[in-house]
Design an enzyme around this catalytic site. Structure first.
Site, PDB file in Angstrom:
ATOM      1  N   LYS A 162      29.879  67.155  -5.437  1.00 23.26           N
ATOM      2  CA  LYS A 162      29.907  66.300  -6.635  1.00 23.26           C
ATOM      3  C   LYS A 162      30.374  67.102  -7.841  1.00 23.26           C
ATOM      4  O   LYS A 162      31.172  66.638  -8.649  1.00 23.26           O
ATOM      5  CB  LYS A 162      28.507  65.757  -6.944  1.00 23.26           C
ATOM      6  CG  LYS A 162      28.052  64.601  -6.090  1.00 23.26           C
ATOM      7  CD  LYS A 162      26.727  64.083  -6.666  1.00 23.26           C
ATOM      8  CE  LYS A 162      26.008  63.184  -5.680  1.00 23.26           C
ATOM      9  NZ  LYS A 162      24.647  62.853  -6.080  1.00 23.26           N
TER      10      LYS A 162
ATOM     11  N   GLU B 229      21.168  63.531   5.963  1.00 27.16           N
ATOM     12  CA  GLU B 229      20.910  64.061   4.623  1.00 27.16           C
ATOM     13  C   GLU B 229      19.572  64.805   4.623  1.00 27.16           C
ATOM     14  O   GLU B 229      19.364  65.713   3.819  1.00 27.16           O
ATOM     15  CB  GLU B 229      20.918  62.922   3.595  1.00 27.16           C
ATOM     16  CG  GLU B 229      21.371  63.357   2.215  1.00 27.16           C
ATOM     17  CD  GLU B 229      21.775  62.209   1.322  1.00 27.16           C
ATOM     18  OE1 GLU B 229      22.985  61.944   1.185  1.00 27.16           O
ATOM     19  OE2 GLU B 229      20.885  61.549   0.753  1.00 27.16           O
TER      20      GLU B 229
ATOM     21  N   HIS C 108      32.946  49.507  24.892  1.00 24.95           N
ATOM     22  CA  HIS C 108      34.400  49.383  24.995  1.00 24.95           C
ATOM     23  C   HIS C 108      35.091  50.332  24.021  1.00 24.95           C
ATOM     24  O   HIS C 108      36.276  50.177  23.733  1.00 24.95           O
ATOM     25  CB  HIS C 108      34.807  47.935  24.740  1.00 24.95           C
ATOM     26  CG  HIS C 108      34.196  46.999  25.744  1.00 24.95           C
ATOM     27  ND1 HIS C 108      34.782  46.728  26.953  1.00 24.95           N
ATOM     28  CD2 HIS C 108      33.015  46.321  25.731  1.00 24.95           C
ATOM     29  CE1 HIS C 108      34.005  45.898  27.641  1.00 24.95           C
ATOM     30  NE2 HIS C 108      32.926  45.649  26.927  1.00 24.95           N
TER      31      HIS C 108
ATOM     32  N   GLU D  95      30.276  56.896  -8.787  1.00 20.76           N
ATOM     33  CA  GLU D  95      30.754  55.688  -8.100  1.00 20.76           C
ATOM     34  C   GLU D  95      30.122  54.438  -8.717  1.00 20.76           C
ATOM     35  O   GLU D  95      30.801  53.459  -9.051  1.00 20.76           O
ATOM     36  CB  GLU D  95      30.384  55.725  -6.609  1.00 20.76           C
ATOM     37  CG  GLU D  95      31.160  56.709  -5.777  1.00 20.76           C
ATOM     38  CD  GLU D  95      30.442  58.053  -5.637  1.00 20.76           C
ATOM     39  OE1 GLU D  95      29.668  58.434  -6.548  1.00 20.76           O
ATOM     40  OE2 GLU D  95      30.673  58.728  -4.617  1.00 20.76           O
TER      41      GLU D  95
ATOM     42  N   GLY E 233      16.159  58.718  -2.513  1.00 25.11           N
ATOM     43  CA  GLY E 233      17.117  57.614  -2.409  1.00 25.11           C
ATOM     44  C   GLY E 233      17.141  57.008  -1.012  1.00 25.11           C
ATOM     45  O   GLY E 233      17.115  55.785  -0.844  1.00 25.11           O
ATOM     46  N   ARG E 234      17.166  57.860   0.023  1.00 25.05           N
ATOM     47  CA  ARG E 234      17.271  57.341   1.390  1.00 25.05           C
ATOM     48  C   ARG E 234      15.957  56.796   1.920  1.00 25.05           C
ATOM     49  O   ARG E 234      15.896  56.331   3.053  1.00 25.05           O
ATOM     50  CB  ARG E 234      17.824  58.436   2.311  1.00 25.05           C
ATOM     51  CG  ARG E 234      17.087  59.754   2.273  1.00 25.05           C
ATOM     52  CD  ARG E 234      17.887  60.839   2.968  1.00 25.05           C
ATOM     53  NE  ARG E 234      17.262  62.146   2.908  1.00 25.05           N
ATOM     54  CZ  ARG E 234      17.399  63.027   1.917  1.00 25.05           C
ATOM     55  NH1 ARG E 234      18.140  62.711   0.859  1.00 25.05           N
ATOM     56  NH2 ARG E 234      16.817  64.201   1.964  1.00 25.05           N
TER      57      ARG E 234
ATOM     58  N   LYS F 259      19.222  55.418  -8.557  1.00 25.17           N
ATOM     59  CA  LYS F 259      17.989  56.101  -8.935  1.00 25.17           C
ATOM     60  C   LYS F 259      18.242  56.978 -10.159  1.00 25.17           C
ATOM     61  O   LYS F 259      17.501  56.955 -11.122  1.00 25.17           O
ATOM     62  CB  LYS F 259      17.482  56.933  -7.759  1.00 25.17           C
ATOM     63  CG  LYS F 259      16.251  57.724  -8.075  1.00 25.17           C
ATOM     64  CD  LYS F 259      15.798  58.570  -6.924  1.00 25.17           C
ATOM     65  CE  LYS F 259      14.761  59.562  -7.421  1.00 25.17           C
ATOM     66  NZ  LYS F 259      14.392  60.535  -6.400  1.00 25.17           N
TER      67      LYS F 259
END
Ligand code: F6P
Length: 546
Positions: free
Chosen positions: A492, A333, A364, A195, A247-248, A189
Site C-alpha cells: 500500500k 491474511e 470440470h 479503493e 476487518g476479516r 474500518k
C-alpha cells in the site's frame, strides 16, 4: 475488556520446533496410517465435521492434545474470548466473538439496535431500490457471501458490490441505476482505504450530477466516525465498528448493513446465533471432539509435516461460491506469516495458499490436477443435506458428485486395478499395459467433509466461526499473530509513491522522465533525483505516466 500484558506470552514461548511435544507430533504424523476406513465424526452446532479423510490415528491425536497444551492453547483461547490483547503486534484485542455474543456489551448492543431500526425504517418506507456497497477485503467478502447465500434467487433490492480501484468497477456498479432510489453504503474500518474512498468519491459525484444531496444517499460503517463525518456523511448515517474487530472478522458487525437491507436483519441475527453456538463449542468441547481444534490439527499435519502447500475449498452448493474468497482472506491474511510472536522464524511451513470453486464446476476445471497431478491438495468438501429448491434429482446428483470426488481422492486406483479395468473393457494386454499408468490415481489425498443440515443463517454462521477458530488455533500452534497484516501494508505504501510518480507531467518533464531509463535507474542517482525503485519499475513508471 481486560488489559493483561502480552509480553510474557511473546517472550516466554519456546520456538515450536524445539518442543518435545512438536517432535512427538511430527513422528506420530509421519508414522501413522491414513485409516480412511474408520469413521471419525465430530458433532458441532449447525454442522458435522467428518475427519475420516485426515490422519486421525489415536497416537497422533494424543500427540496433538499434548502439543496444544505445550503451546498454552487453553490460556490463549481464554484470552481471545475474554477480549484480551491477542493481536500482539498491533496491541489490540480481536474480540469478534463479543459481536455475536447473546449478551453483548451495551455499546455493541446499542449499535445493533440502531442499525436494525434504521433498516426497519428504510423497509417501511420502501426506500432504496438499489444498494451500492463500496468496500474491500473484510469490508466486502462477508457481505457478498451472505447476500449470495440467502439472496441467490433475488431480493427486491438490487445490490451491487464495488471493491476494486479499477474504474470499471465503479462505472459498472453505478451503470443504469436510478440515483434517486440508490443508497451508497461505504464500509471501511479505517476510512483511509484508497479503493473505498476513491470509489465513494465517484459515487458522490454521480449523486451530485443527478442534482441530489449526497448526504441523503450515503451511509458509512467505520471505526473512525470522525473521518466519515469529515468526508461528508451525517452523524446519523454513520454506523460504528471498533478497533478491536479485525476487518476479516467483521461480518458480525454493522459491516453487514447491506446484508440486512438485502436479505434481512433476521439473517444477520441467525448468522450471529450460529457463530455464538460455535464459540461455545470451541470454548467447551473436549479438544479431540472440538471441531475447530481438530480441523486445525489436520491443517498443521497437512501443511507443516506432509508439506501440502495449498488447501482447496470445495463447497458443493453454488450459493457458497463466495465462501472461497472469504476463507481465502481469513486464512491467508491471518496465517500468511513466517515469524513467531518473538520475531523468530517459525521453522516449519505455515499458512497454505487457499483456493477453490464450488463443485461441480470445480470438477470440470481443476479436479484433474487434484486427482492425478504430482502435488494435489487437501480439500474441505462442504455440502448441505437438504436443498432449498424442489428438484430432488439435482440435489441427489450434487451429493453424489461430492461423495464420489471425495472417495476417488481418498481411495485412489492402483496400477493393477487400472490394468484390470482396461482388460475388462476389451483392450489387449499390450494396450492395457500402456494405458493403465495413465489411469492410476495415487489416492490418500487428505480431506474434510463438512455437512450442514441446510444452508440456514445459523449453519453458515457456525461454519464461518469454525473457520475463524481453526485459523486461530493454527496461529497458536505456529506461535504467530493471526490478527495483523503487515505484509499488506508494505505494498500500500509503495503504491502511494508510485501513484504520485504516475501523475501527468508537463511535456518537458515527460521528456526528462523518458530519459529515466533502465540504465539510469540501475546507476547511482544524483542526489537531487533520488529514487529507490528498481530498474523495471522506473521503466514502467516512465512508460505509463500520464
Ligand atoms: O487487505 C488489508 C485490509 O486492511 C484488510 O484487512 C481489510 O479487510 C481491508 O484492507 C479493508 O480495510 P478497511 O475496512 O479499513 O477499508
Amino acid at each position: 475488556m481486560s488489559n493483561a500484558p502480552s509480553r510474557f506470552l511473546v517472550t516466554a514461548r519456546a520456538p515450536l520446533t524445539e518442543l518435545p511435544a512438536w517432535k512427538r507430533f511430527v513422528v506420530a504424523a509421519q508414522t501413522c496410517a491414513a485409516r480412511a476406513d474408520e469413521l471419525d465424526l465430530i458433532e458441532a452446532p449447525g454442522l458435522v465435521l467428518d475427519a475420516s479423510g485426515q490422519r486421525h490415528a489415536p497416537e497422533l491425536l494424543a500427540a496433538g492434545e499434548a502439543l496444544l497444551e505445550a503451546r498454552g492453547f487453553a490460556e490463549q483461547r481464554q484470552r481471545l474470548l475474554a477480549g484480551d490483547e491477542v493481536n500482539v503486534t498491533e496491541h489490540r484485542a480481536a474480540w469478534h466473538t463479543i459481536l455475536r455474543a447473546p449478551t453483548a456489551p451495551t455499546d455493541v448492543q446499542a449499535e445493533r439496535e440502531r442499525m436494525d431500526a434504521w433498516v426497519r425504517r428504510a423497509d417501511a418506507e420502501r426506500r432504496w431500490r438499489h444498494i451500492v456497497h463500496v468496500g474491500i477485503g473484510g469490508s466486502d467478502w462477508g457481505v457478498r457471501l451472505a447476500v449470495s447465500a440467502f439472496g441467490y434467487a433475488g431480493t427486491w433490492r438490487d445490490v451491487r458490490f464495488v471493491a476494486n480501484i479499477d474504474g470499471h468497477a465503479i462505472e459498472g456498479g453505478l451503470a443504469g441505476l436510478d440515483p434517486r432510489d440508490t443508497l451508497v453504503v461505504l464500509v471501511s474500518k479505517s476510512f483511509t482505504t484508497s479503493e473505498t474512498l476513491e470509489n465513494g468519491a465517484r459515487a458522490r459525484e454521480w449523486l451530485v450530477a443527478a442534482g441530489l444531496d449526497p448526504a441523503d444517499h450515503l451511509v458509512a460503517v467505520t471505526a473512525r466516525p470522525e473521518r466519515a463525518r469529515a468526508w461528508g456523511i451525517p452523524e446519523a448515517q454513520i454506523f460504528r465498528l471498533w478497533d478491536w474487530v479485525g476487518g476479516r472478522f467483521s461480518i458480525w458487525s454493522a459491516v453487514s448493513l447491506t446484508t440486512a437491507l438485502s436479505v434481512g436483519s433476521d439473517v444477520l441475527a441467525g448468522l450471529r446465533m450460529g457463530a455464538a453456538a460455535m464459540d461455545a463449542h470451541f470454548a467447551q468441547a473436549p479438544l479431540l471432539a472440538n471441531a475447530p481444534v481438530r480441523m486445525a490439527l489436520a491443517g498443521i499435519v497437512n501443511r507443516s509435516i506432509l508439506g501440502h502447500g495449498s488447501l482447496n475449498i470445495a463447497p458443493y452448493d453454488s450459493r457458497l461460491a463466495n465462501l472461497v474468497p472469504y476463507v481465502q482472506q481469513l486464512d491467508m491474511e491471518s496465517l500468511g506469516k513466517s515469524v513467531d510472536l518473538a520475531g523468530r522464524p517459525v521453522g516449519v511451513p505455515t499458512g497454505p495458499a487457499v483456493w477453490g470453486m464450488p463443485g461441480t464446476d470445480a470438477q470440470h476445471t481443476f479436479f484433474q490436477w487434484m486427482h492425478q497431478g504430482s502435488d494435489g491438495a487437501p480439500v474441505d468438501f462442504i455440502l448441505c443435506s437438504q436443498a432449498d429448491h424442489h428438484w430432488a434429482s439435482h440435489h441427489r446428483q450434487l451429493l453424489a458428485n461430492c461423495l464420489a470426488q471425495r472417495e476417488a481422492l481418498m481411495r485412489g486406483k492402483t496400477l493393477a486395478q487400472a490394468r484390470a479395468e482396461c482388460l475388462a473393457e476389451g483392450l489387449t494386454p499390450e494396450q492395457a499395459d500402456w494405458l493403465a499408468p495413465h489411469r492410476v490415481h495415487p489416492g490418500g489425498r487428505p480431506n474434510h467433509l463438512v455437512v450442514l443440515p441446510r444452508l440456514s443463517p445459523y449453519s453458515l454462521g457456525a461454519l464461518l466461526a469454525l473457520y475463524e477458530h481453526r485459523v486461530f488455533t493454527q496461529g497458536v500452534i505456529w506461535g504467530i499473530d493471526p490478527f495483523d497484516q503487515w505484509g499488506v501494508e508494505y505494498g500500500k505504501v509503495l503504491a502511494r509513491g508510485i501513484a504520485q510518480a504516475l501523475q501527468p507531467v508537463a511535456s518537458e518533464a515527460r521528456w526528462d522522465s523518458a530519459l529515466d531509463t533502465v540504465a539510469q535507474a540501475a546507476a547511482t542517482r544524483p542526489a537531487d533525483r533520488p529514487s529507490d525503485h528498481d530498474a523495471s519499475t522506473c521503466h514502467w513508471i516512465a512508460q505509463l505516466r500520464g
